[in-house]
Design a protein around this motif. Structure first.
Motif, PDB file in Angstrom:
ATOM      1  N   LEU A 149     -26.012  -3.489   5.673  1.00  0.00           N
ATOM      2  CA  LEU A 149     -25.316  -3.810   4.411  1.00  0.00           C
ATOM      3  C   LEU A 149     -26.859  -3.147   3.527  1.00  0.00           C
ATOM      4  O   LEU A 149     -26.824  -2.234   2.651  1.00  0.00           O
ATOM      5  CB  LEU A 149     -25.425  -4.796   3.849  1.00  0.00           C
ATOM      6  CG  LEU A 149     -25.558  -5.369   2.097  1.00  0.00           C
ATOM      7  CD1 LEU A 149     -23.873  -4.853   2.108  1.00  0.00           C
ATOM      8  CD2 LEU A 149     -25.363  -6.721   1.675  1.00  0.00           C
ATOM      9  N   ILE A 150     -28.020  -3.532   3.436  1.00  0.00           N
ATOM     10  CA  ILE A 150     -29.444  -3.592   3.385  1.00  0.00           C
ATOM     11  C   ILE A 150     -29.456  -1.796   3.385  1.00  0.00           C
ATOM     12  O   ILE A 150     -30.136  -0.755   2.497  1.00  0.00           O
ATOM     13  CB  ILE A 150     -30.350  -3.919   3.354  1.00  0.00           C
ATOM     14  CG1 ILE A 150     -30.902  -5.281   3.469  1.00  0.00           C
ATOM     15  CG2 ILE A 150     -32.005  -3.200   2.586  1.00  0.00           C
ATOM     16  CD1 ILE A 150     -31.365  -5.839   4.316  1.00  0.00           C
ATOM     17  N   LEU A 151     -29.315  -0.709   4.661  1.00  0.00           N
ATOM     18  CA  LEU A 151     -29.324   0.290   4.722  1.00  0.00           C
ATOM     19  C   LEU A 151     -28.411   1.556   4.037  1.00  0.00           C
ATOM     20  O   LEU A 151     -28.160   2.389   3.221  1.00  0.00           O
ATOM     21  CB  LEU A 151     -29.126   1.007   6.334  1.00  0.00           C
ATOM     22  CG  LEU A 151     -29.694   2.101   6.537  1.00  0.00           C
ATOM     23  CD1 LEU A 151     -30.855   2.159   5.849  1.00  0.00           C
ATOM     24  CD2 LEU A 151     -29.408   1.952   8.257  1.00  0.00           C
ATOM     25  N   GLY A 152     -26.839   0.774   4.069  1.00  0.00           N
ATOM     26  CA  GLY A 152     -25.993   1.084   2.730  1.00  0.00           C
ATOM     27  C   GLY A 152     -26.239   1.369   1.734  1.00  0.00           C
ATOM     28  O   GLY A 152     -25.807   2.417   0.516  1.00  0.00           O
ATOM     29  N   LEU A 153     -26.510  -0.164   0.885  1.00  0.00           N
ATOM     30  CA  LEU A 153     -26.859  -0.258  -0.695  1.00  0.00           C
ATOM     31  C   LEU A 153     -28.768   1.177  -0.654  1.00  0.00           C
ATOM     32  O   LEU A 153     -28.640   1.792  -1.425  1.00  0.00           O
ATOM     33  CB  LEU A 153     -27.558  -1.745  -1.051  1.00  0.00           C
ATOM     34  CG  LEU A 153     -28.040  -1.356  -1.804  1.00  0.00           C
ATOM     35  CD1 LEU A 153     -26.773  -1.433  -3.214  1.00  0.00           C
ATOM     36  CD2 LEU A 153     -28.600  -3.283  -2.182  1.00  0.00           C
ATOM     37  N   LEU A 154     -29.493   1.149  -0.188  1.00  0.00           N
ATOM     38  CA  LEU A 154     -30.339   1.798   0.288  1.00  0.00           C
ATOM     39  C   LEU A 154     -29.329   3.661   0.245  1.00  0.00           C
ATOM     40  O   LEU A 154     -30.138   4.459  -0.787  1.00  0.00           O
ATOM     41  CB  LEU A 154     -31.509   2.013   1.096  1.00  0.00           C
ATOM     42  CG  LEU A 154     -32.351   2.973   1.256  1.00  0.00           C
ATOM     43  CD1 LEU A 154     -32.834   2.734  -0.083  1.00  0.00           C
ATOM     44  CD2 LEU A 154     -33.354   3.014   2.938  1.00  0.00           C
ATOM     45  N   THR A 155     -28.901   3.681   0.991  1.00  0.00           N
ATOM     46  CA  THR A 155     -28.561   5.157   0.972  1.00  0.00           C
ATOM     47  C   THR A 155     -27.891   5.336   0.111  1.00  0.00           C
ATOM     48  O   THR A 155     -27.885   6.846  -0.870  1.00  0.00           O
ATOM     49  CB  THR A 155     -26.905   4.972   2.335  1.00  0.00           C
ATOM     50  OG1 THR A 155     -27.996   4.962   3.275  1.00  0.00           O
ATOM     51  CG2 THR A 155     -26.170   6.622   2.038  1.00  0.00           C
ATOM     52  N   GLY A 156     -26.690   4.393  -0.879  1.00  0.00           N
ATOM     53  CA  GLY A 156     -26.208   4.914  -1.763  1.00  0.00           C
ATOM     54  C   GLY A 156     -26.936   5.350  -3.481  1.00  0.00           C
ATOM     55  O   GLY A 156     -26.872   5.671  -4.010  1.00  0.00           O
ATOM     56  N   ALA A 157     -28.717   4.202  -3.181  1.00  0.00           N
ATOM     57  CA  ALA A 157     -28.967   4.709  -4.032  1.00  0.00           C
ATOM     58  C   ALA A 157     -29.871   5.325  -4.692  1.00  0.00           C
ATOM     59  O   ALA A 157     -30.043   6.407  -4.811  1.00  0.00           O
ATOM     60  CB  ALA A 157     -30.521   3.326  -3.992  1.00  0.00           C
ATOM     61  N   VAL A 158     -30.291   6.235  -2.670  1.00  0.00           N
ATOM     62  CA  VAL A 158     -30.932   7.318  -2.277  1.00  0.00           C
ATOM     63  C   VAL A 158     -30.116   8.400  -3.164  1.00  0.00           C
ATOM     64  O   VAL A 158     -30.595   9.361  -3.744  1.00  0.00           O
ATOM     65  CB  VAL A 158     -31.344   7.607  -0.594  1.00  0.00           C
ATOM     66  CG1 VAL A 158     -31.646   9.417  -0.846  1.00  0.00           C
ATOM     67  CG2 VAL A 158     -32.745   6.408  -1.348  1.00  0.00           C
ATOM     68  N   ALA A 159     -28.982   8.496  -2.583  1.00  0.00           N
ATOM     69  CA  ALA A 159     -27.762   9.221  -3.347  1.00  0.00           C
ATOM     70  C   ALA A 159     -27.991  10.031  -4.880  1.00  0.00           C
ATOM     71  O   ALA A 159     -27.986  10.349  -5.572  1.00  0.00           O
ATOM     72  CB  ALA A 159     -26.827   9.120  -2.677  1.00  0.00           C
ATOM     73  N   ALA A 160     -27.705   7.949  -5.272  1.00  0.00           N
ATOM     74  CA  ALA A 160     -27.759   8.251  -7.191  1.00  0.00           C
ATOM     75  C   ALA A 160     -29.194   9.284  -7.221  1.00  0.00           C
ATOM     76  O   ALA A 160     -29.412   8.915  -8.681  1.00  0.00           O
ATOM     77  CB  ALA A 160     -27.818   6.539  -7.043  1.00  0.00           C
ATOM     78  N   GLY A 161     -30.026   9.050  -6.298  1.00  0.00           N
ATOM     79  CA  GLY A 161     -31.607   9.072  -7.545  1.00  0.00           C
ATOM     80  C   GLY A 161     -32.078   8.358  -8.340  1.00  0.00           C
ATOM     81  O   GLY A 161     -33.624   7.982  -8.391  1.00  0.00           O
ATOM     82  N   ALA A 162     -31.668   6.340  -7.298  1.00  0.00           N
ATOM     83  CA  ALA A 162     -32.248   5.852  -8.302  1.00  0.00           C
ATOM     84  C   ALA A 162     -33.114   5.138  -6.450  1.00  0.00           C
ATOM     85  O   ALA A 162     -34.361   4.263  -6.942  1.00  0.00           O
ATOM     86  CB  ALA A 162     -31.550   4.335  -7.677  1.00  0.00           C
ATOM     87  N   ALA A 163     -34.001   6.340  -5.443  1.00  0.00           N
ATOM     88  CA  ALA A 163     -34.665   5.364  -4.743  1.00  0.00           C
ATOM     89  C   ALA A 163     -35.353   6.694  -4.075  1.00  0.00           C
ATOM     90  O   ALA A 163     -34.743   7.830  -4.160  1.00  0.00           O
ATOM     91  CB  ALA A 163     -34.373   5.036  -3.714  1.00  0.00           C
ATOM     92  N   SER A 164     -36.490   6.144  -4.271  1.00  0.00           N
ATOM     93  CA  SER A 164     -37.370   8.203  -3.555  1.00  0.00           C
ATOM     94  C   SER A 164     -37.248   8.184  -1.919  1.00  0.00           C
ATOM     95  O   SER A 164     -36.810   7.103  -1.312  1.00  0.00           O
ATOM     96  CB  SER A 164     -39.121   7.509  -3.876  1.00  0.00           C
ATOM     97  OG  SER A 164     -39.860   6.597  -3.601  1.00  0.00           O
ATOM     98  N   SER A 165     -37.935   9.231  -1.174  1.00  0.00           N
ATOM     99  CA  SER A 165     -37.876   9.474   0.016  1.00  0.00           C
ATOM    100  C   SER A 165     -38.969   7.834   0.403  1.00  0.00           C
ATOM    101  O   SER A 165     -39.164   7.751   1.506  1.00  0.00           O
ATOM    102  CB  SER A 165     -38.719  10.924   0.406  1.00  0.00           C
ATOM    103  OG  SER A 165     -39.110  10.980   0.280  1.00  0.00           O
ATOM    104  N   ALA A 166     -40.015   8.030   0.014  1.00  0.00           N
ATOM    105  CA  ALA A 166     -41.139   6.988   0.295  1.00  0.00           C
ATOM    106  C   ALA A 166     -39.994   5.288   0.526  1.00  0.00           C
ATOM    107  O   ALA A 166     -40.234   4.641   1.527  1.00  0.00           O
ATOM    108  CB  ALA A 166     -41.591   6.569  -0.513  1.00  0.00           C
TER     109      ALA A 166
END
Length: 124
Positions: A45-62
């Motif tokens: 669940l966390i990884l899916g949320l993170l993946t979606g956030a990265v795709a939306a530009g809401a989370a950085s590569s760090a």
């Protein structure tokens, strides 16, 4: 610098997995490995949320390295899942082994898809 982010996430994820697994398993009087199942599904669940956030530009590569690779990498455990499932099968509880495999795959994928959908709903 990237490897430090992974290590920092793993420093949190590994003990969190151990403590969560032991706490959850101690509350269930069954052969089914509820602790490992739970940490793996939560990690998906966390990884899916993170993946979606990265795709939306809401989370950085760090953040992806720290949370995704480090924390989730140490929190989730395919090797323990495999070992516990093998032990169930060897101990003659093949139904529990089959249920563990089926439930882990279905719930893990469902949690990952749910995480991505939540991220899209939040950051779309």
């Amino acid at each position: 610098m990237n490897w430090l982010l992974v290590i920092a996430g793993a420093i949190i994820g590994a003990p969190l997995r151990y403590l969560a697994d032991r706490t959850i398993q101690s509350r269930h009087d069954s052969l089914f490995p509820w602790g490992t199942f739970t940490v793996n599904v939560v990690g998906c669940l966390i990884l899916g949320l993170l993946t979606g956030a990265v795709a939306a530009g809401a989370a950085s590569s760090a953040i992806r390295l720290f949370v995704g690779t480090g924390l989730c990498g140490a929190l989730t455990t395919y090797s323990t899942f495999s070992y516990e499932t093998l032990r169930l099968a060897e101990d003659g509880t093949r139904f529990c082994a089959a249920a563990d495999i089926t439930a882990s795959v279905v719930a893990g994928l469902g949690a990952a898809f749910t995480g991505v959908a939540l991220a899209r709903a939040i950051w779309a």
